[in-house]
Design an enzyme around this catalytic site. Structure first.
Site, PDB file in Angstrom:
ATOM      1  CG  MET A 186       3.841  10.073  -3.330  1.00 48.43           C
ATOM      2  SD  MET A 186       4.415  10.403  -5.095  1.00 48.43           S
ATOM      3  CE  MET A 186       3.241  11.366  -5.686  1.00 48.43           C
ATOM      4  CG  HIS A 187      -0.434   7.871  -4.615  1.00 47.46           C
ATOM      5  ND1 HIS A 187      -0.718   8.627  -5.347  1.00 47.46           N
ATOM      6  CD2 HIS A 187       0.267   7.058  -4.720  1.00 47.46           C
ATOM      7  CE1 HIS A 187       0.090   8.561  -6.324  1.00 47.46           C
ATOM      8  NE2 HIS A 187       0.860   7.386  -5.851  1.00 47.46           N
ATOM      9  CG  ASP A 192       7.111   8.120  -1.420  1.00 45.46           C
ATOM     10  OD1 ASP A 192       6.775   8.461  -2.391  1.00 45.46           O
ATOM     11  OD2 ASP A 192       6.997   7.227  -0.659  1.00 45.46           O
TER      12      ASP A 192
END
Length: 485
Positions: A78-79, A237
């Site tokens: 992520m991110h 995830d």
């Protein structure tokens, strides 16, 4: 029919081939490089993700009838900030979730825009790992690159975009960008304005199980599949892992012991932590979840074993550990800074409490316990919201350790349920693909059919009591050393 789950991790992409009933037929993993150009920075080349995913798809499905492969679901780290120009070329390497360069931008968002406003706009505050601070960093430090931005996306969305030609993301992954109004499941116009971007730069928001598109002819040929294969929007995830462990619906918990570590609690209702120590995100099942995230979990043990002890025999090192709950050595698991609950990118790991009789086993045990204590910090934040959790699922590479699972059960005083498969995000991705292709009507229906608990690690009252005392001591260490970072 057969379904493919893809877990786009930080060190490798893992691909899983699943039958409709959840039977796993094949698993393939392909590594790619991680670049650390400066202390605290973490980057990867998006082209590496696509290349290794396509290689993995070929290897995964070799020997199977391509006509039987119906769908693909991608879960991913992520991110990360992926930026493309108007020719769909990556402008620069992706800035990853564990990159701490945006400390100044994070402070600006939290202090000048204000945590209260951020929480109103997005249900969360700014963390250095989130995407929005990275955009502001790029605007300030790489203005020429910033001007070239045509598309902003997350790591797994780059793979989906290249596979299908569809520019989209899912609600769970988008929640971690600090650009999405989580409660109303739409982009936050206030955050778009703060970051000085446009909504056209952002992908279409979809539910995780929605079909993004089918394989483009060139991608189908490279993957060895047909153009009829459907690709769903996928999930971050942790949300994908939660699906893979059956953590959907109301009040279920999953602990992930991967590179990072998470405590993930699913909910059918939207809620926000008023202290902003844990995240409030959308979930891949169409509802919501609360999540506490520590940046270094199983990676702490990998660092200790590989780099310091210079061994790959993790099991042998752990087999010598006997006296749980009595260790005089403590370890702060902050190799890459920390997110929940401290939000401190400058925090670093340390050992404390060594003496002349400290052993190799004491320090190995301290690493395992330090990660468990760090995870408990997030659980305590959820408990402070009135959330009651009595048991949890567990996944990730660290979950293969029986000793670590025992430590976690007793540190957190939770029953730890082990599922038949420990393939979390990849299995979750395949399950989302099965829902998107109509194999199951809902994510919860897929979970009911596929996810099976095979054993439970029970907390032991005497050990729980010992670890309660140890946890109280652990909690005193970070405040005592914070000013040294």
């Amino acid at each position: 029919m057969l379904y493919v789950g893809v877990d786009l991790g930080t060190s490798a992409v893992k691909l899983l081939l699943m039958e409709a009933d959840g039977t796993i037929r094949n698993i393939v993993s392909k590594e790619y490089p991680l670049f650390l150009p400066h202390p605290g920075w973490s980057e990867q080349n998006p082209e590496d993700w696509l290349e290794k995913t396509l290689e993995g798809l070929q290897e995964l499905t070799r020997g199977y009838d391509s006509q039987q492969i119906a769908g693909i679901g991608v879960g991913g780290q992520m991110h990360g900030l992926v930026t493309l120009d108007d020719q769909d070329r990556p402008i620069r390497p992706a800035i990853l979730w564990n990159d701490g360069r945006s400390e100044e931008e994070t402070r600006y968002l939290n202090e000048e825009v204000g945590k209260k406003k951020l929480s109103e706009y997005t249900a969360n505050i700014a963390f250095a790992g989130f995407t929005a601070p990275k955009i502001l960093w790029m605007k300030k430090n790489e203005p020429e690159n910033f001007k070239r931005i045509a598309k902003i996306m997350l790591p797994k969305d780059y793979v989906v975009y290249k596979l299908t030609g569809m520019f989209c993301t899912d609600m769970s992954d988008a929640s971690g960008m600090l650009l999405m109004d989580v409660k109303n499941r739409c982009w936050s116009q206030e955050m778009i304005e703060i970051c000085q971007i446009t909504e056209q730069m952002l992908p279409k928001l979809c539910e995780s199980y929605e079909v993004a598109g089918t394989l483009r002819p060139q991608m189908a040929e490279k993957a060895g599949l047909t153009e009829k294969v459907k690709v769903v929007a996928g999930a971050g995830d942790n949300a994908a892992a939660a699906v893979g462990t059956g953590t959907v619906g109301e009040g279920r918990c999953n602990i992930s012991l991967g590179t990072s570590g998470t405590v993930f609690i699913s909910s059918k209702n939207f809620g926000v932590d008023q202290y902003n120590s844990i995240h409030s995100f959308a979930h891949a099942d169409g509802y919501y979840h609360l999540m506490g995230c520590m940046l270094s979990a199983a990676s702490c043990n990998k660092w200790w074993m590989d780099e310091i002890l210079n061994t790959k025999d993790y099991e042998a090192e752990q087999s010598k550990i006997e006296h749980l709950g009595e260790n005089s050595v403590f370890y702060l698991p902050y190799l890459m800074g920390e997110r929940s609950p401290h939000n401190d990118p400058k925090a670093r790991a340390l050992f404390i409490g060594m003496s002349m009789d400290t052993t190799r086993q004491d320090m190995t045990q301290a690493v395992l316990e330090g990660v468990a204590f760090g995870l408990r910090d997030s659980l305590e934040a959820a408990r402070n919201l009135g959330i009651t959790v009595s048991r949890t699922k567990i996944c990730g590479g660290g979950a293969r350790s029986s000793l670590w699972k025992k430590i976690i059960a007793n540190v957190m005083n939770l029953k730890v349920d082990e599922t038949e498969s420990e393939e979390g995000p990849a299995l979750g991705g395949a399950m989302l693909a099965a829902v998107g292709c109509g194999e199951y009507p809902t994510v919860e229906a897929a979970v009911e059919k596929i996810v099976k608990v095979v054993r439970t690690v029970e907390p032991e009252p005497e050990l729980v009591e010992k670890y309660e005392r140890q946890y109280r001591r652990f909690r005193e260490i970070y405040p005592a050393v914070k000013n040294l970072y």
